[in-house]
Design a protein around this motif. Structure first.
Motif, mmCIF file in Angstrom:
data_model
loop_
_atom_site.group_PDB
_atom_site.id
_atom_site.type_symbol
_atom_site.label_atom_id
_atom_site.label_comp_id
_atom_site.label_asym_id
_atom_site.label_seq_id
_atom_site.Cartn_x
_atom_site.Cartn_y
_atom_site.Cartn_z
ATOM 1 N N GLU A 1 5.480 17.623 -9.223
ATOM 2 C CA GLU A 1 6.272 18.784 -9.644
ATOM 3 C C GLU A 1 5.850 19.404 -10.969
ATOM 4 O O GLU A 1 6.242 20.544 -11.250
ATOM 5 C CB GLU A 1 7.754 18.378 -9.702
ATOM 6 C CG GLU A 1 8.278 18.039 -8.317
ATOM 7 C CD GLU A 1 9.714 17.554 -8.327
ATOM 8 O OE1 GLU A 1 10.330 17.540 -9.408
ATOM 9 O OE2 GLU A 1 10.209 17.189 -7.246
ATOM 10 N N LYS B 1 -6.688 10.427 -7.578
ATOM 11 C CA LYS B 1 -7.618 11.394 -6.983
ATOM 12 C C LYS B 1 -7.310 12.815 -7.478
ATOM 13 O O LYS B 1 -8.209 13.579 -7.806
ATOM 14 C CB LYS B 1 -7.486 11.319 -5.457
ATOM 15 C CG LYS B 1 -8.756 11.626 -4.696
ATOM 16 C CD LYS B 1 -8.591 11.191 -3.261
ATOM 17 C CE LYS B 1 -9.666 11.769 -2.384
ATOM 18 N NZ LYS B 1 -9.501 11.421 -0.980
ATOM 19 N N LEU C 1 0.566 19.049 -10.774
ATOM 20 C CA LEU C 1 -0.186 19.872 -9.807
ATOM 21 C C LEU C 1 0.048 21.377 -9.981
ATOM 22 O O LEU C 1 -0.916 22.148 -9.972
ATOM 23 C CB LEU C 1 0.128 19.443 -8.372
ATOM 24 C CG LEU C 1 -0.596 18.189 -7.870
ATOM 25 C CD1 LEU C 1 -0.221 17.891 -6.419
ATOM 26 C CD2 LEU C 1 -2.107 18.325 -7.979
ATOM 27 N N ASN D 1 -5.618 18.725 -4.199
ATOM 28 C CA ASN D 1 -4.270 19.134 -4.614
ATOM 29 C C ASN D 1 -3.179 18.692 -3.647
ATOM 30 O O ASN D 1 -2.165 19.387 -3.509
ATOM 31 C CB ASN D 1 -4.219 20.658 -4.773
ATOM 32 C CG ASN D 1 -5.133 21.132 -5.874
ATOM 33 O OD1 ASN D 1 -5.171 20.553 -6.948
ATOM 34 N ND2 ASN D 1 -5.915 22.155 -5.611
ATOM 35 N N LEU D 2 -3.382 17.570 -2.976
ATOM 36 C CA LEU D 2 -2.328 17.114 -2.063
ATOM 37 C C LEU D 2 -1.258 16.370 -2.856
ATOM 38 O O LEU D 2 -1.572 15.600 -3.761
ATOM 39 C CB LEU D 2 -2.909 16.197 -0.991
ATOM 40 C CG LEU D 2 -3.863 16.840 0.004
ATOM 41 C CD1 LEU D 2 -4.232 15.852 1.105
ATOM 42 C CD2 LEU D 2 -3.282 18.094 0.628
ATOM 43 N N GLN D 3 -0.008 16.616 -2.473
ATOM 44 C CA GLN D 3 1.082 15.933 -3.174
ATOM 45 C C GLN D 3 1.281 14.520 -2.622
ATOM 46 O O GLN D 3 0.816 14.203 -1.526
ATOM 47 C CB GLN D 3 2.377 16.718 -2.976
ATOM 48 C CG GLN D 3 2.410 18.016 -3.766
ATOM 49 C CD GLN D 3 3.788 18.632 -3.750
ATOM 50 O OE1 GLN D 3 4.463 18.646 -2.734
ATOM 51 N NE2 GLN D 3 4.204 19.162 -4.881
ATOM 52 N N VAL D 4 2.010 13.726 -3.388
ATOM 53 C CA VAL D 4 2.346 12.371 -2.941
ATOM 54 C C VAL D 4 3.630 12.449 -2.115
ATOM 55 O O VAL D 4 4.561 13.159 -2.472
ATOM 56 C CB VAL D 4 2.592 11.441 -4.153
ATOM 57 C CG1 VAL D 4 3.058 10.066 -3.694
ATOM 58 C CG2 VAL D 4 1.346 11.331 -4.997
ATOM 59 N N LYS D 5 3.627 11.713 -1.009
ATOM 60 C CA LYS D 5 4.840 11.637 -0.195
ATOM 61 C C LYS D 5 5.814 10.706 -0.925
ATOM 62 O O LYS D 5 5.476 9.547 -1.162
ATOM 63 C CB LYS D 5 4.459 11.047 1.171
ATOM 64 C CG LYS D 5 5.299 11.570 2.301
ATOM 65 C CD LYS D 5 4.863 10.935 3.596
ATOM 66 C CE LYS D 5 3.807 11.773 4.285
ATOM 67 N NZ LYS D 5 3.327 11.182 5.526
ATOM 68 N N ILE D 6 6.962 11.219 -1.269
ATOM 69 C CA ILE D 6 7.927 10.393 -2.021
ATOM 70 C C ILE D 6 8.884 9.709 -1.041
ATOM 71 O O ILE D 6 9.525 10.374 -0.233
ATOM 72 C CB ILE D 6 8.752 11.263 -3.002
ATOM 73 C CG1 ILE D 6 7.846 12.066 -3.943
ATOM 74 C CG2 ILE D 6 9.773 10.414 -3.757
ATOM 75 C CD1 ILE D 6 7.358 11.356 -5.157
ATOM 76 N N HIS E 1 -3.356 5.858 -5.648
ATOM 77 C CA HIS E 1 -4.653 6.375 -5.184
ATOM 78 C C HIS E 1 -4.640 7.909 -5.155
ATOM 79 O O HIS E 1 -5.580 8.561 -5.612
ATOM 80 C CB HIS E 1 -4.919 5.813 -3.780
ATOM 81 C CG HIS E 1 -6.105 6.400 -3.094
ATOM 82 N ND1 HIS E 1 -7.394 6.175 -3.528
ATOM 83 C CD2 HIS E 1 -6.199 7.225 -2.020
ATOM 84 C CE1 HIS E 1 -8.226 6.828 -2.735
ATOM 85 N NE2 HIS E 1 -7.536 7.471 -1.821
ATOM 86 N N ILE E 2 -3.546 8.470 -4.650
ATOM 87 C CA ILE E 2 -3.465 9.936 -4.546
ATOM 88 C C ILE E 2 -3.338 10.568 -5.932
ATOM 89 O O ILE E 2 -4.003 11.570 -6.231
ATOM 90 C CB ILE E 2 -2.294 10.340 -3.623
ATOM 91 C CG1 ILE E 2 -2.630 9.916 -2.189
ATOM 92 C CG2 ILE E 2 -2.041 11.843 -3.666
ATOM 93 C CD1 ILE E 2 -1.443 9.771 -1.302
ATOM 94 N N ALA F 1 0.841 -1.201 0.000
ATOM 95 C CA ALA F 1 0.000 0.000 0.000
ATOM 96 C C ALA F 1 0.875 1.250 0.000
ATOM 97 O O ALA F 1 0.651 2.184 -0.769
ATOM 98 C CB ALA F 1 -0.917 -0.012 1.217
ATOM 99 N N GLN F 2 1.890 1.254 0.868
ATOM 100 C CA GLN F 2 2.714 2.458 0.993
ATOM 101 C C GLN F 2 3.522 2.735 -0.268
ATOM 102 O O GLN F 2 3.715 3.891 -0.631
ATOM 103 C CB GLN F 2 3.647 2.328 2.192
ATOM 104 C CG GLN F 2 2.911 2.570 3.503
ATOM 105 C CD GLN F 2 3.788 2.346 4.705
ATOM 106 O OE1 GLN F 2 4.886 1.808 4.603
ATOM 107 N NE2 GLN F 2 3.306 2.757 5.868
ATOM 108 N N ASP G 1 -1.168 3.285 -2.406
ATOM 109 C CA ASP G 1 -1.461 4.618 -1.850
ATOM 110 C C ASP G 1 -1.020 5.705 -2.822
ATOM 111 O O ASP G 1 -1.718 6.705 -3.022
ATOM 112 C CB ASP G 1 -0.723 4.821 -0.516
ATOM 113 C CG ASP G 1 -1.410 4.079 0.623
ATOM 114 O OD1 ASP G 1 -2.496 3.523 0.382
ATOM 115 O OD2 ASP G 1 -0.858 4.057 1.736
#
Lengths: 314, 367
Positions: B341, B310, B344, B318-323, B306-307, B298-299, B303
C-alpha cells in the motif's frame, strides 16, 4: 547517401538485437532506441564521425535516417496486427446507426486506409501498443462481459451514465473502434478559428476552456474524413487520451479506456506468477487506487476493475 | 560438478534404499520370511552402513581440508551423518554380519547376554531414518517450495522432532527391560519347572523320565529341540528349524540334564512389529513436516518475503503480496501491507520502468 542507407539499417538492427529489448514489441523497442538517441545525442554525434560509423555524413542526417528506418520497421511489423484487429471488429453497430447505408465491410476498408495514415504519427503509433495488448489479452471482452453480467459499477457508468443502449458484444466493438481512433488526437492540424498553426491535443491538455473548443472542432473535422463514423465517436475516441478530471460524467467509455490504456501500455505478461503474489491485473488496479489522483484515473471505476480482477483471478 | 551431482544422486538413492531395507528387515521378521531372504537383508544393511560411513569420512576430510569440519558437523548436520553411519556399522550391522559369517546358528545361554545387548543396540537402527532429513530438499521441489529459508526451518524442526523420538526410543531400550524378553524368561522358567517336576516325580528309571518329558514337551510350539543327557528327546525338525530360524532366533536354555532349544520367532515378530510402528511414526512425521509444515511456512513467511524482496530489487516487478487476513497482525504481513500500500504505489510513480540502452551497446557495432 544511399550507400549509408544499408549501414544505417544494419546499425538499427544492431541496436534492436540488444538482449534488453530484442523481445519487446516493435513499438516499445522503437521508443527505447529513440530515447537512447535523444539522451545521448551529443556523444553519438562524436562517435558517428568515426570510420566505424558514418564518417563524413552530418549527424542530423544520420539521426533522421535512423528514425525513418525505425519507423518503417515498426509500421511493417505492427500494421498486420492492427489490420487483423480491424478485421476482428464487428462494425454492425455502426452500420445500424446509419440504417445500413454503410456495410460492415465498408468500415473494414476505410479503417484500414485511415490507420495506414494515422500510424505514421509517432505518438499515435505509440498508443497502438496498449490497444494491441488490450485486444490480444481479450481485456475488453473479459471486463465488459463480466461487468455487464453482474451490473457492476462499470456497467452502471457505461450504460446508465453514458446513456448507451448497446449490448455487451456491441459495446466491446464500440470500445475497440475508440481504441483504433484515439491516436487521431495526436495528428496536428490547423483548426481555425482556434488556431491557424498546426496543433494537436497536447497543446490544449492543460487548458480546460480551450480543450472543449478543440475537441468540438477536431471531432467535426474528423467526421468528414471518415464518412459513416459519427462526430460523437470521434469525440469520445479523442477523450480517451485525457485524465478523468478533464472529462464529463457521461464520458464513461473514455474514462474506462484511459485506465485500460495505461494498464496495457507497459503490459508485462507474467509467464509464472509467484506463489503468494496477487494476480497481475489485481495488483495493478490495487496499486493504482492509491495513485488514482496522480494519474487522473476515475477511482470508482478503478475500484470496480480491482474487484472484477480479484474475483476472476486476472 | 557433474561428478559431485552424480555422487549426491547416488547417496539420495542409497537413502531411499536403506529406508526400504530398514522396513523390510522388520517386515521380514513379522511375516516370517526364510533365513536366506533375511540374510540378504543383513548383508545389504551392512553394505549401506559401510557406504554411509565412507561418505561421512569423505565429507569430514573434504571439509577438514578447508577447515570447515566444525561447521559441517554442527551446522550442516554432519552429526546426523555420523549418528546414522559408524554406530550402526559397529554396533548393529557389523556384529550381525560377523555372526552370520562365522556360522553360529544358535544362541547359547552365555550368548544370550550379548544378544540382549545387541537388542538395545538395535534401537539405534532407527537412526537410519535420520537420513531422511537429508532429502527434505527433494520434497521441497516436489511441491514447489524451493525457498532455502523454508527448507532450512523445516529441516531444523524435523531434526529436533525425529531426534527426540529416536533418543526416547534408545533411552527406553536401555533403561527398561523389553516386555517381550520377560515373556521369554517366563517361558524358560515354565519349562524348567516342568523339568524339575519330571525329575522329582519319576526317578526310578531313565526311560520313564524320557517318556514323561516327551509327553510334556511334544506339543509345545516354541520348543524346537529337547535334549536329555545328550540324547535328543525331541529332535530338530530340519525344515522348520533352519529354514526360518537364524542364529538369533533360537535360544538354548540348559537346566540340570535338560537342554531346551526355544524358537524366538514369535517374540521377535512382536518386537519387529513395534519397531515397524516406530518406523512409520517417524516417516509420517517427516512427511507431515515436509509437506504440511513447509507449505504453511512458505505461504505465511518465505513466499511473502520472496515477493517483497523481488519487488524491492527488480524495478519492473510490481506484483502485490497476497495478504492472509488470518495473520494480518503478524509482523511479516504488516511489512507486506506496507509494501503493497505504500512502497509499490510510490515505486510506480518514481521509478522509470522504461528500458534503456547504453553507449556500450552501440560501440560494439562492427559496421
Amino acid at each position: 547517401m544511399s550507400q549509408y542507407q544499408e549501414k544505417v539499417s544494419s546499425f538499427v538492427s544492431h541496436l534492436l538485437s540488444n538482449p534488453g529489448i530484442q523481445n519487446d514489441c516493435p513499438i516499445i523497442a522503437e521508443q527505447t532506441v529513440l530515447n537512447f538517441i535523444s539522451t545521448n545525442r551529443e556523444k553519438l554525434k562524436e562517435n558517428f564521425k568515426s570510420p566505424q560509423f558514418f564518417a563524413g555524413v552530418p549527424a542530423s542526417t544520420i539521426f533522421q535516417m535512423i528514425a525513418e528506418d525505425l519507423r518503417r520497421r515498426t509500421i511493417d511489423s505492427v500494421l498486420p496486427d492492427i489490420e487483423s484487429m480491424i478485421e476482428s471488429i464487428d462494425f454492425t453497430f455502426l452500420s445500424d446507426i446509419y440504417k445500413g447505408k454503410y456495410s460492415p465491410d465498408y468500415y473494414v476498408q476505410i479503417f484500414k486506409k485511415y490507420i495506414k495514415e494515422l500510424i505514421i504519427n509517432a505518438e499515435a503509433r505509440s498508443g497502438f501498443n496498449s490497444s494491441l495488448n488490450i485486444i490480444k489479452s481479450n481485456a475488453l471482452e473479459r471486463y465488459v462481459g463480466i461487468s455487464f453480467a453482474r451490473h457492476s459499477p462499470l456497467y452502471f457508468e457505461l450504460v446508465r451514465v453514458q446513456r448507451n443502449n448497446l449490448h455487451t458484444e456491441e459495446y466491446v466493438n464500440y470500445l475497440k473502434v475508440l481504441l483504433l481512433l484515439k491516436g487521431s488526437a495526436f495528428i496536428k492540424e490547423e483548426l481555425p478559428p482556434l488556431s491557424n498553426s498546426k496543433v494537436n491535443i497536447v497543446n490544449y491538455k492543460n487548458d480546460q476552456r480551450l480543450l472543449e473548443q478543440y475537441l468540438d472542432l477536431r471531432s467535426k473535422k474528423f467526421a468528414k474524413i471518415l464518412p459513416g463514423v459519427t462526430a460523437e465517436i470521434f469525440d469520445m475516441a479523442i477523450k480517451c487520451n485525457l485524465p478523468a478530471t478533464h472529462l464529463k460524467p457521461e464520458d464513461a467509455s473514455a474514462r474506462f479506456l484511459y485506465i485500460m490504456s495505461q494498464r496495457f501500455q507497459n503490459y508485462q505478461d507474467y509467464k509464472k506468477i509467484d506463489r503468494g503474489a496477487e494476480t497481475p491485473d489485481k495488483s495493478w488496479f490495487s496499486i493504482m487506487r492509491k495513485n488514482a489522483k496522480y494519474y487522473g484515473f476515475d477511482k470508482r471505476l478503478l475500484e470496480d476493475l480491482f474487484m472484477l480482477a480479484g474475483d476472476n483471478k486476472w | 560438478m557433474k561428478k559431485y551431482k552424480l555422487l549426491e544422486n547416488f547417496i539420495f538413492l542409497c537413502i531411499i534404499l536403506v529406508l526400504v531395507q530398514t522396513f523390510l528387515e522388520d517386515f521380514s521378521v513379522v511375516r516370517s520370511w526364510s533365513v536366506d531372504k533375511r540374510n540378504i537383508l543383513i548383508i545389504s544393511g551392512f553394505v549401506f552402513d559401510l557406504i554411509f560411513s565412507i561418505e561421512f569420512v569423505v565429507r569430514s576430510i573434504a571439509n577438514g581440508v578447508n577447515r570447515k569440519f566444525t561447521d559441517y558437523f554442527v551446522n550442516r548436520r554432519g552429526w546426523v551423518d555420523f549418528l546414522s553411519s559408524f554406530p550402526l556399522l559397529f554396533l548393529n550391522s557389523g556384529p550381525s554380519l560377523l555372526i552370520f559369517l562365522t556360522g553360529v546358528n544358535t544362541v547359547s545361554l552365555a550368548g544370550f547376554g550379548i544378544m540382549n545387548a545387541l537388542k538395545v543396540v538395535k534401537a539405534i537402527r532407527v537412526t537410519r531414518i535420520l537420513r531422511l532429513i537429508r532429502i527434505i530438499k527433494i520434497f521441497g521441489k516436489i511441491h514447489n517450495t524451493e525457498s532455502a529459508m523454508a527448507q532450512h526451518h523445516t529441516s531444523v524442526i524435523t531434526t529436533i522432532s525425529v531426534f527426540s523420538i529416536i533418543l526416547t526410543l534408545i533411552m527406553f531400550s536401555v533403561l527398561f527391560v523389553n516386555p517381550y524378553s520377560q515373556i521369554m524368561n517366563d517361558k524358560a522358567d515354565h519349562y524348567k519347572k516342568i523339568a524339575d517336576t519330571i525329575l522329582e516325580t519319576d526317578q526310578d528309571t531313565i526311560l520313564t523320565v524320557k517318556e514323561n518329558a516327551r509327553l510334556h514337551f511334544k506339543n509345545q510350539k516354541d520348543l524346537l529341540r529337547v535334549v536329555y543327557n545328550e540324547e535328543d528327546l525331541i529332535p530338530y525338525n530340519e525344515e522348520l528349524a533352519f529354514e526360518y530360524h537364524n542364529f538369533e532366533d533360537i535360544l538354548v536354555v540348559k537346566h540340570k540334564n535338560f537342554e531346551f532349544h526355544f524358537s524366538l520367532l514369535g517374540i521377535h515378530a512382536k518386537t519387529a512389529f513395534q519397531q515397524l510402528q516406530n518406523f512409520f511414526i517417524i516417516i509420517v512425521l517427516v512427511l507431515a513436516f515436509s509437506f504440511v509444515y513447509t507449505r504453511h511456512f512458505a505461504q505465511s513467511i518465505s513466499d511473502v518475503m520472496h515477493i517483497v524482496n523481488k519487488g524491492l530489487r527488480k524495478k519492473e516487478y510490481n506484483l502485490q503480496v497476497k495478504i492472509d487476513e488470518r495473520y494480518e497482525d503478524h509482523a511479516v504481513y504488516k511489512i507486506a501491507r506496507f509494501y503493497n500500500e505504500a512502497y509499490l504505489p510510490a515505486k510506480i510513480k518514481k521509478v522509470n520502468t522504461k528500458k534503456e540502452l547504453s553507449l556500450k551497446d552501440m560501440m560494439n557495432f562492427k559496421g
